[in-house]
Structure formats: C-alpha cells, structure tokens
Scaffold this motif. Structure first.
Motif, PDB file in Angstrom:
ATOM      1  N   ALA A  64      21.905   4.510  31.698  1.00  0.00           N
ATOM      2  CA  ALA A  64      23.081   3.636  31.681  1.00  0.00           C
ATOM      3  C   ALA A  64      22.962   2.562  30.607  1.00  0.00           C
ATOM      4  O   ALA A  64      23.936   2.267  29.898  1.00  0.00           O
ATOM      5  CB  ALA A  64      23.262   2.990  33.057  1.00  0.00           C
ATOM      6  N   HIS A  69      26.264   1.119  29.401  1.00  0.00           N
ATOM      7  CA  HIS A  69      26.795   0.805  30.731  1.00  0.00           C
ATOM      8  C   HIS A  69      25.814  -0.109  31.475  1.00  0.00           C
ATOM      9  O   HIS A  69      25.221   0.283  32.489  1.00  0.00           O
ATOM     10  CB  HIS A  69      27.038   2.081  31.542  1.00  0.00           C
ATOM     11  CG  HIS A  69      27.998   3.041  30.910  1.00  0.00           C
ATOM     12  ND1 HIS A  69      29.362   2.860  30.942  1.00  0.00           N
ATOM     13  CD2 HIS A  69      27.782   4.182  30.194  1.00  0.00           C
ATOM     14  CE1 HIS A  69      29.957   3.860  30.298  1.00  0.00           C
ATOM     15  NE2 HIS A  69      29.018   4.667  29.827  1.00  0.00           N
ATOM     16  N   ILE A  72      26.036  -0.625  35.315  1.00  0.00           N
ATOM     17  CA  ILE A  72      25.485   0.438  36.153  1.00  0.00           C
ATOM     18  C   ILE A  72      23.975   0.305  36.238  1.00  0.00           C
ATOM     19  O   ILE A  72      23.369   0.500  37.297  1.00  0.00           O
ATOM     20  CB  ILE A  72      25.876   1.829  35.601  1.00  0.00           C
ATOM     21  CG1 ILE A  72      27.393   2.033  35.716  1.00  0.00           C
ATOM     22  CG2 ILE A  72      25.138   2.947  36.341  1.00  0.00           C
ATOM     23  CD1 ILE A  72      27.889   3.359  35.180  1.00  0.00           C
ATOM     24  N   SER A 195      31.014   6.050  35.771  1.00  0.00           N
ATOM     25  CA  SER A 195      31.863   5.313  34.828  1.00  0.00           C
ATOM     26  C   SER A 195      33.276   5.895  34.806  1.00  0.00           C
ATOM     27  O   SER A 195      34.260   5.162  34.668  1.00  0.00           O
ATOM     28  CB  SER A 195      31.252   5.344  33.424  1.00  0.00           C
ATOM     29  OG  SER A 195      31.116   6.679  32.959  1.00  0.00           O
ATOM     30  N   SER A 204      35.504  -2.024  38.749  1.00  0.00           N
ATOM     31  CA  SER A 204      34.396  -2.239  37.817  1.00  0.00           C
ATOM     32  C   SER A 204      33.253  -1.256  38.044  1.00  0.00           C
ATOM     33  O   SER A 204      33.071  -0.729  39.149  1.00  0.00           O
ATOM     34  CB  SER A 204      33.861  -3.668  37.968  1.00  0.00           C
ATOM     35  OG  SER A 204      33.191  -3.832  39.213  1.00  0.00           O
ATOM     36  N   GLU A 205      32.501  -1.014  36.982  1.00  0.00           N
ATOM     37  CA  GLU A 205      31.325  -0.160  37.095  1.00  0.00           C
ATOM     38  C   GLU A 205      30.286  -0.801  38.014  1.00  0.00           C
ATOM     39  O   GLU A 205      29.501  -0.108  38.656  1.00  0.00           O
ATOM     40  CB  GLU A 205      30.725   0.088  35.701  1.00  0.00           C
ATOM     41  CG  GLU A 205      31.611   0.921  34.807  1.00  0.00           C
ATOM     42  CD  GLU A 205      30.969   1.225  33.462  1.00  0.00           C
ATOM     43  OE1 GLU A 205      29.913   0.633  33.162  1.00  0.00           O
ATOM     44  OE2 GLU A 205      31.525   2.055  32.712  1.00  0.00           O
ATOM     45  N   SER A 209      28.398   1.194  40.987  1.00  0.00           N
ATOM     46  CA  SER A 209      26.941   1.326  40.900  1.00  0.00           C
ATOM     47  C   SER A 209      26.234   0.640  42.064  1.00  0.00           C
ATOM     48  O   SER A 209      25.220   1.129  42.572  1.00  0.00           O
ATOM     49  CB  SER A 209      26.431   0.737  39.580  1.00  0.00           C
ATOM     50  OG  SER A 209      26.715  -0.644  39.499  1.00  0.00           O
TER      51      SER A 209
END
Length: 336
Positions: A64, A69, A72, A195, A204-205, A209
C-alpha cells in the motif's frame, strides 16, 4: 450493485483468502526449517512465528505504501491492533475465560503500550520517515533479544506449531518460497480491491483499511487464539495477541517506513489512535489485579508489589464489554 464494485469486492475477498493461506504455510514451512536446524522453540516462537503471523500485515502495508495508498498502510496496522484486542481477544474470552501470566502483565503489556505511544508520536507531524522506521525496527530487535535473555530467569510460553517433518527440508523451502509469493499476490489483490471499493462507495481508504482490511489480516490471530482457547492454552492466546500488536508497530510500520516513508493526515487517524490507546488501558484494568491498585501504599512499595504480581483472569463479562466497545467504535467511525 455496480459491476465494478462487485469485481473490487471479489479482489478484496480473494486477496484476504490468499493472505490467510499463504501466511499459514509460511509459518509452518519456516518452523519446519528452523526445527531442522535445531533452533530452540522459544527463539522460533519469538522470531519465526511472530514474523510469520505478522507477514500479511507487513506485505499489505508495504504494498500500500509503495503504490501510493498510505491510508491503507496505516489503517491496516492500527485497525489490526484494535481488532486483536477488542475483537479477537474478546471473542476468545467469551468462549473461555482466560488467566493471564505475570510475564504478560510485567513485560508484554508495557512494551505494547510503549509501541502504541511511539506510533502515535511518529504520526503527529504527518510523516513517518526512514529514521523513525529504523528506530522502530531497532526497538523490535531489542525486544526480541531481551525476551530471549529474560526467559532464562522467567520462562516464557510461546505458541509454536509442531512440524510434521513428513517432507524433506528442500520441500519446506519451496513451500516458504511459494507462500512468500502468495503473500505478495494476495496483498496486491487486497490493496487494489480495498482502494476500488473506497472509490466506488465514496468513503475513505482509511475506513476500509481500518475495518475490513484489518479484520482480514487479523484472521490468523483469531484462528490461533480461538483454537488455543478450546485447547485451554489460554495464556498463550493473550501472549500471541499482545506480541502481535508489538510486531505490527515495530516490524510492520518500522520496515515499511524504512523502505517507503509514510505520509498521512494525522487528524484523520486521531480517533483511531485514541481508541487504540484507550483499549490498551482498558486491557490493563482487566489483567492487573485491582487489589494492588486500590491499596493505599507508598509508590515504591506499590512498584515492588507490582513486580510480584502472579497474574489475573479476563472474564466473559469483560470480553463482552471489549466486543461491545469494538462494535460501537466501528459504528461511530462510519457515522462521523
């Protein structure tokens, strides 16, 4: 339901499944190899098994962070640490109330709490850089070495799978190789799926996560703890969970940020970090016999008594309260 959302959900589920199976085979293969070279059960438990069970979190966070990301990467670890106590430990205790060894109270919990504060402090400026990551990993090395040394005076129970030894050593090496490859593939599917779901659902990620991804990577701990509870190896369950949280911060975040610095908006994670610290403190109240806290003793006398604590017990009621707190937390973060 949107077709793309279905595909992303499928990738997420497939990624979790591959991670769970790969992590399991990685631990079994690694333990067999370590056993072949006559490494002690204690060292295997504190290194091979500990790293193996944290491997899904490590590979997912690394994947991630590298692919852009960071939410995450961080949400995976913070959410996993919360789930390990408020979900995994809670469910395990509801199945069977468990005693807690003195070593867990005197040593493991304080280190877990410190690791949480270290993560909190590192995130305050919105960036966990390579130096901070290296320091975290160094703290992990110190923790492992000191645990092995202290075990000579205070024996430590560790959960180590018994290798079947039905294959030759090269077969186990191949198993470890393919398990490692599986972790890489599973993490890719999971990150892309998570994602994608976040984008499709307009959330939201971090939320994805810290809940779904964290739950998926916590499945090995959940499985190991529930099995240990049914076998009445209850103190091993507590030790596994607390140890996993230490490794998640010092190993997963430490290694990930050493390779790829992790940037984030601290305010987005404030509620999650606060809840994680609160859960750690609540666990302390459960495992620390309250008689030692309620007695009117002088500070130094209380510290001496603390060193002599023989352990406590986590009840079903306390487990139910932990589980309830987790449910309330998940509901709140989706509403805020």
């Amino acid at each position: 339901m949107d077709t793309q959302l279905i595909f992303d959900l499928g990738k997420l589920v497939l990624g979790i499944a591959i991670l769970v199976y790969s992590g399991d085979y990685l631990v079994k293969g690694s333990v067999a190899i370590a056993n072949h070279f006559k490494i002690s059960a204690l060292v295997i438990g504190l290194t091979v098994v500990a790293f193996g069970t944290s491997a899904p979190e490590l590979i997912v966070s690394l994947e991630a962070a590298i692919t852009g990301h960071p939410e995450i990467a961080l949400g995976n670890v913070i959410g996993s640490n919360i789930a390990n106590i408020a979900l995994v430990l809670a469910l395990t205790v509801i199945i069977l109330p468990m005693p807690v060894a003195a070593q867990t109270i005197r040593r493991s919990w304080p280190i877990m709490f410190v690791s949480g504060l270290v993560l909190y402090g590192a995130m305050l400026n919105g960036l966990i850089n390579r130096i901070e990551g290296a320091v975290m990993f160094l703290l992990l090395v110190i923790f492992v070495i000191s645990s092995i040394k202290s075990s000579k005076r205070f024996p430590i129970k560790v959960s180590v799978p018994k290798p079947d030894n039905k294959y030759k050593i090269w077969v186990y090496m191949v198993i470890v190789l393919f398990a490692s490859l599986g972790l890489a593939i599973g993490s890719r599917f999971l990150v892309i799926g998570a994602s994608g779901i976040a984008g499709s659902m307009g959330i939201s990620e971090r939320l994805i996560s810290i809940t779904i991804v964290a739950f998926g990577t916590s499945i090995p701990e959940l499985t190991a703890s529930v099995i240990a509870a049914f076998k009445k190896e209850t103190d091993i369950s507590v030790g596994n969970i607390v140890g996993s949280n230490i490794f998640n911060v010092f190993a997963v975040i430490g290694i990930t940020s050493s390779i790829q610095p992790i940037s984030m908006n601290f305010s987005e994670f404030r509620i999650d970090l606060n809840f994680m610290v609160a859960i750690y403190l609540l666990l302390l109240l459960y495992i620390l016999p309250m008689a030692y806290l309620l007695k009117k003793e002088k500070p130094f006398s209380l510290i001496k008594k603390y060193k002599g604590i023989s352990g406590s017990r986590i009840s079903r009621t306390e487990g139910a309260l932990l589980l309830l707190s987790y449910i309330v937390y998940v509901v709140l973060i989706f509403k805020i």
